[in-house]
Design a protein around this motif. Structure first.
Motif, PDB file in Angstrom:
ATOM      1  N   THR A  35       0.351  -6.510   5.083  1.00 22.08           N
ATOM      2  CA  THR A  35       0.646  -5.505   4.277  1.00 22.08           C
ATOM      3  C   THR A  35       1.740  -4.904   4.871  1.00 22.08           C
ATOM      4  O   THR A  35       2.649  -4.638   5.551  1.00 22.08           O
ATOM      5  CB  THR A  35      -0.635  -4.960   4.871  1.00 22.08           C
ATOM      6  OG1 THR A  35      -1.824  -5.945   4.835  1.00 22.08           O
ATOM      7  CG2 THR A  35      -1.113  -3.875   4.042  1.00 22.08           C
ATOM      8  N   ARG A  51      -7.409   1.225   4.267  1.00 21.76           N
ATOM      9  CA  ARG A  51      -6.559   1.582   3.279  1.00 21.76           C
ATOM     10  C   ARG A  51      -5.759   2.139   4.064  1.00 21.76           C
ATOM     11  O   ARG A  51      -4.919   3.308   2.710  1.00 21.76           O
ATOM     12  CB  ARG A  51      -7.993   2.203   1.985  1.00 21.76           C
ATOM     13  CG  ARG A  51      -8.552   1.519   1.027  1.00 21.76           C
ATOM     14  CD  ARG A  51      -9.577   2.723   0.750  1.00 21.76           C
ATOM     15  NE  ARG A  51      -9.718   4.057   0.117  1.00 21.76           N
ATOM     16  CZ  ARG A  51      -9.966   4.464  -0.152  1.00 21.76           C
ATOM     17  NH1 ARG A  51     -11.521   4.269   0.160  1.00 21.76           N
ATOM     18  NH2 ARG A  51      -9.592   5.926  -0.853  1.00 21.76           N
ATOM     19  N   GLU A  82       0.816  -1.034  -0.296  1.00 18.00           N
ATOM     20  CA  GLU A  82      -0.428   0.171   0.130  1.00 18.00           C
ATOM     21  C   GLU A  82       0.858   1.570   0.140  1.00 18.00           C
ATOM     22  O   GLU A  82       1.888   1.709   1.649  1.00 18.00           O
ATOM     23  CB  GLU A  82      -0.491   0.432   1.470  1.00 18.00           C
ATOM     24  CG  GLU A  82      -1.954  -1.384   1.441  1.00 18.00           C
ATOM     25  CD  GLU A  82      -3.294  -0.785   0.823  1.00 18.00           C
ATOM     26  OE1 GLU A  82      -3.501   0.699   0.228  1.00 18.00           O
ATOM     27  OE2 GLU A  82      -4.523  -1.512   0.715  1.00 18.00           O
ATOM     28  N   PRO A  83       0.755   2.117  -0.629  1.00 13.56           N
ATOM     29  CA  PRO A  83      -0.201   1.957  -2.305  1.00 13.56           C
ATOM     30  C   PRO A  83       0.052   1.240  -2.995  1.00 13.56           C
ATOM     31  O   PRO A  83       1.425   1.085  -3.279  1.00 13.56           O
ATOM     32  CB  PRO A  83      -0.444   3.751  -1.895  1.00 13.56           C
ATOM     33  CG  PRO A  83       1.251   4.065  -2.146  1.00 13.56           C
ATOM     34  CD  PRO A  83       1.832   3.893  -0.244  1.00 13.56           C
TER      35      PRO A  83
END
Length: 863
Positions: free
Chosen positions: A511, A625, A389-390
């Motif tokens: 992540t 997000r 991310e991103p």
RNA sequence: GGGCGCGUAGCUCAGUGGGAGAGCGCUCGCUUCACACGCGAGAAGUCGCUGGUUCAAUCCCAGCCGUGCCCACCA
């Protein structure tokens, strides 16, 4: 009622972070809020801190990164996860060794080699205990909710065991090998460097064209490093180069020496560059080394490890830079220089630690064979087991991992993990694991490992690997890794290589959240030489940790750099004060969190609860997000623009009436929830206020708010929207008429709903029309509410006319735009029904607005 | 040479195929009973340029200009 009006009323009107923060932090730690508990039965949420250098101080980049991690961890804890944020430090092999050397030079007047290895390492540990680790205290200042009971250091016993264990595993799997190759050598630090420890900079040098040989057999080569000609063992040309076909295989005399060297053909040579002929110095240039290998050339090393010429002859003993100058002079005297381009811009590699120009050097070093490891690391991201991310930064990851070259891991240093390979008296080598003893008489390799070797193990070595610990089983793979995109290559890739390898294909983190660089207020990179480096601790002292954290998070758009300066921090501090005063008002007003919420809350209460739950849902969505800037923005504007500017003002009215108990409860609910939503970002002020407001133990362990869509109340929202529209329009009228804000004005209001009128009167300071009411001004607002005012004086007709004319112009423009659209057949035919309907609505609204303004204009007295 | 990005209000930055936004700064007014670290009102942008796609482009596409970063190479 747990609200404490008596205490609250004595709260000062400004928040003093300096008095509040340290005691709160110590209380959190003492109560064990940050200590993970794998036996809790809760689902795990884990992350490891990117270990700061033991020698480092907290800089603004740490402050950003740690604010992000702390926000994620605190929210997860509130959501009911067993959270582990594992802290620790990196031993920073070369960096710390350099500092210790400098320290010893200053305090004892000695150099590294005046000590034995053991003495030097002892001195290094002493230095570490005395001067290292200051960042840990600074992390407390920032409020980092890390689990101090699990703090690790890359050189502590467990991690050293992990290093030795994985080294042996790699060695046994033939993924570590020793080979003589060209490496980047720092002649000042006297060690090999990996490719990424070399910084390339464009510099002005010189390109010298030199004629080798004479007469029939001569050829011109160009070089920026004339001194390396002493190590030349060939001249290379492209095999298809027409100009040199007759020379391939011949030998030329190497100037300044009595050697003759062959002219060879090699595909590597670019015939369009320079003369198309290259001098080949295999021991001092990576490309030349490859050419040398292909053609089996001799590879004489002509410099020692300090960059001093050792090739016999007049240049022996000269530093490489002195030698370059002398050799160019000698060649010039010989008439061998046929061209000189000066300045000549080219890229020069520098040691990333000390900035010395690196010297490519033929050297025997240890390497990690990365091909299979890198393939696995790439696959894990390609198939989604690891999410970056991103996503826009994933190509950077692949760019690196897909073209990874073998990693030089040995360093000629003392501070670090010593390579666990021993040599027999016969010169055989063997790797031994942590619980193995090398035979007597064997000697251990002198080198230590690249710092990043141990960092690469961090997500599992810190959890106890190679032991099969409960922590390792519970917290690996870690949930998320937060780090800067600039560290993707150094660290993230290497954790992927070793994590997948050591942990049977299990990824080190699910992540990777990448943040950008913090730059100065004009977007320039902070650097000591620019003098624009800011010290976050000074800002913490001046404005509080919350203000520093919030200002950084407000700029934290995923993967993007951000500019910061003190003004931003002041703004964040002001927000904390605003929040402080909102909570102070709530407490003074008897807000409470006890008992159920009112079943049928009245207008403003219903509206703010409706909005509150929309905000909760929005914040949750944005956290998924990692949109920290937007989370901060949503909460900032909800708190300031909606809660403070409208809800509290409206609540003031209700607090005097029959609905007061309901409003007190809703006010308590809104503040309680808002503080919980803000706590992950600004932990200190929210803790101080939340405990005072609710009487609860700590917001750290309070549950995260749950969005409840049944709180939506469109009717209440419409009423408040009407109040806001009417109030704003009339305020503008009052302002432009020059009416003092405090001046009360008698007014007659028509067309306003019963739920709207009292609020409008109160917020606008409009009194009831009495018997003597004589309207002298009238305005009809966009909500079809007409307000007639008795200004008992002359109104400023010109000002009012100008105001209305401006509004009319805007409405005319709107009318024209939408009329044009509706007159367009293609638009009517192809645009979606909803869009067409919206345009019709806007057209109608514009028409009504014009009519309203015209009526108002007509009603104005003529001047 | 390869890759990624950016160019929107004075500054720093969000943003969307259909009404240009925020913070700070700026202007005017205000000791309005939580807050002057505040309140109210306001000004301010040809969304880098050119062309294309589309009923419709700040947003999609192409080119150009400017600008930043990463990697490789640089004899």
């Amino acid at each position: 009622m747990t609200g404490k009006p008596s205490a609250a009323s004595t709260l000062p009107s400004q928040y003093s972070p300096a008095e509040v923060e340290a005691p709160l932090y110590e209380r959190w730690v003492e109560r064990g809020y940050f200590t993970a508990d794998p036996d809790s039965g809760k689902p795990p949420f884990s992350l490891v801190i990117p270990p700061p250098n033991v020698s480092g101080a907290l800089h603004i980049g740490h402050a950003l990164e740690q604010s992000m991690m702390d926000a994620l961890t605190r929210r997860a804890r509130m959501r009911g996860f067993d959270t582990l944020w594992l802290p620790g430090m990196d031993h920073a092999s070369i960096g710390v060794q350099t500092l210790v050397e400098r320290y010893l030079s200053e305090t004892e007047g000695k150099g590294r080699f005046d000590y034995t290895r053991e003495e030097f390492i002892g001195k290094s540990w002493e230095w570490k205990e005395r001067y290292g680790g200051q960042i840990l205290g600074q992390m407390r200042r920032l409020g980092d909710g890390v689990d101090w009971s699990r703090e690790r250091f890359t050189m502590d016993e467990g991690l050293s065991t992990a290093v030795q264990t994985i080294f042996k595993k790699l060695y046994d799997d033939e993924l570590i090998y020793r080979a003589e190759r060209i490496i980047n050598w720092c002649p000042r630090d006297l060690t090999a460097l990996s490719d990424i420890e070399v910084d390339h900079a464009e510099e002005q040098g010189e390109l010298i064209s030199i004629r080798y040989g004479d007469g029939e057999v001569s050829i011109v080569v160009a070089t920026t490093r004339a001194e390396t000609m002493l190590g030349d063992t060939a001249v290379a040309v492209h095999p298809n180069d027409e100009r040199y076909q007759h020379l391939i295989g011949a030998e030329v005399a190497l100037p300044l020496t009595n050697r003759r060297i062959p002219i060879i053909a090699d595909e590597h040579v670019d015939p369009t560059f320079g003369t198309g002929a290259v001098k080949v110095t295999p021991a001092h240039d990576p490309n030349d080394f490859e050419i040398g290998r292909r053609h089996d050339l001799p590879m004489p090393t002509i410099m020692d490890e300090r960059g001093v010429i050792i090739a016999p002859g007049p240049y022996a003993g000269l530093d490489r830079m002195e030698a370059r100058y002398s050799i160019v002079a000698a060649l010039r005297e010989d008439g061998r220089i046929v061209a000189e381009k000066r300045p000549y811009q080219h890229s020069v590699g520098h040691c990333s630690k000390c900035d010395t120009v690196v010297e490519p050097r033929l050297s025997l070093q240890w390497w990690v064979r990365v091909e299979t490891l890198a393939k696995a690391a790439a696959d894990a991201v390609r198939d989604g087991r690891v999410v970056i991310e991103p996503a826009s930064l994933a190509p950077r990851y692949f760019q690196w991992v897909d073209s990874l070259r073998d990693w030089c891991i040995s360093r000629q240093l003392w501070w670090g993990h010593r390579i666990p390979v021993w040599y027999s008296p016969d010169g055989d080598d063997m790797c031994f694991g942590p619980d193995e003893t090398p035979p007597a008489g064997w000697t251990q390799d002198e080198d230590v490992l690249d710092t990043w070797f141990s960092s690469a193990l961090w997500p599992f070595s810190t959890l106890g690997w190679p032991e099969d610990t409960k922590d390792l089983r519970t917290y690996y793979p870690t949930t998320v890794l937060v780090t800067g995109y600039d560290i993707l290559f150094f660290w993230v890739v290497r954790m992927m290589l070793f994590g997948l390898y050591a942990m049977a294909g299990e990824v080190p983190f699910k992540t990777v959240v990448l943040h950008g660089l913090v730059r100065d207020s004009s977007g320039k990179k902070m650097s000591k030489s620019r003098g624009n480096v800011v010290d976050p601790l000074l800002w913490i002292d001046a404005y509080g940790a919350d203000a520093v954290r919030l200002s950084l998070l407000q700029g934290a758009n995923p993967g993007a750099d951000q500019a910061i300066n003190e003004e931003w921090v002041v703004g964040a501090r002001n927000f904390c004060t605003k929040l402080w005063n909102a909570a102070r008002f709530a407490m003074i007003s008897g807000a409470t969190v006890d008992g159920p919420l009112p079943a049928t809350p009245a207008g403003a209460d219903a509206w703010i609860l409706s909005r509150l739950h929309e905000v909760i849902a929005e914040v949750d969505r944005l956290y998924e997000r990692y949109e920290f800037a937007k989370i901060a923005d949503v909460l900032y504007h909800f708190a300031w623009d909606e809660v403070c500017d409208w809800y509290i003002e409206l609540a003031k009215l209700a607090l005097g009436g029959r609905a007061a108990p309901d409003t007190r409860r809703v006010l308590g609910e809104v503040l309680d929830t808002l503080l919980r939503l803000l706590h992950p970002m600004i932990p200190f002020v929210t803790e101080a206020l939340w405990t005072a407001l609710t009487g609860g133990e700590s917001v750290v362990i309070a549950p995260w708010p749950a969005a409840d869509s049944s709180r939506a109340d469109a009717g209440a929202a419409a009423d408040v929207a009407a109040i806001q529209a009417v109030v704003t329009e009339v305020r503008r009228f009052r302002s432009e008429q020059g009416l003092k804000p405090a001046q009360r004005v008698p007014a007659r209001i028509t067309g306003a709903a019963a739920t709207v009128e009292p609020a409008v009167r109160a917020l606008l300071r409009l009194d009831e029309a009495g018997d003597a009411f004589t309207p002298t001004a009238s305005l009809t607002t966009s909500r079809a509410v007409t307000i007639e005012l008795d200004l008992s004086g002359t109104i400023d007709v010109a000002a009012e006319r100008a105001r209305l004319a401006k509004d009319r112009a805007a409405a005319e423009k709107e009318l024209a735009t939408n009329t044009a659209k509706l007159g367009n057949e293609a638009f009517l035919g192809k645009a979606p029904e909803a869009v067409v309907g919206k345009v019709r609505d806007r057209l109608a609204a514009a028409e009504a607005e014009i009519a309203r303004i015209d009526a108002a204009l007509a009603a104005l007295p003529h001047a």
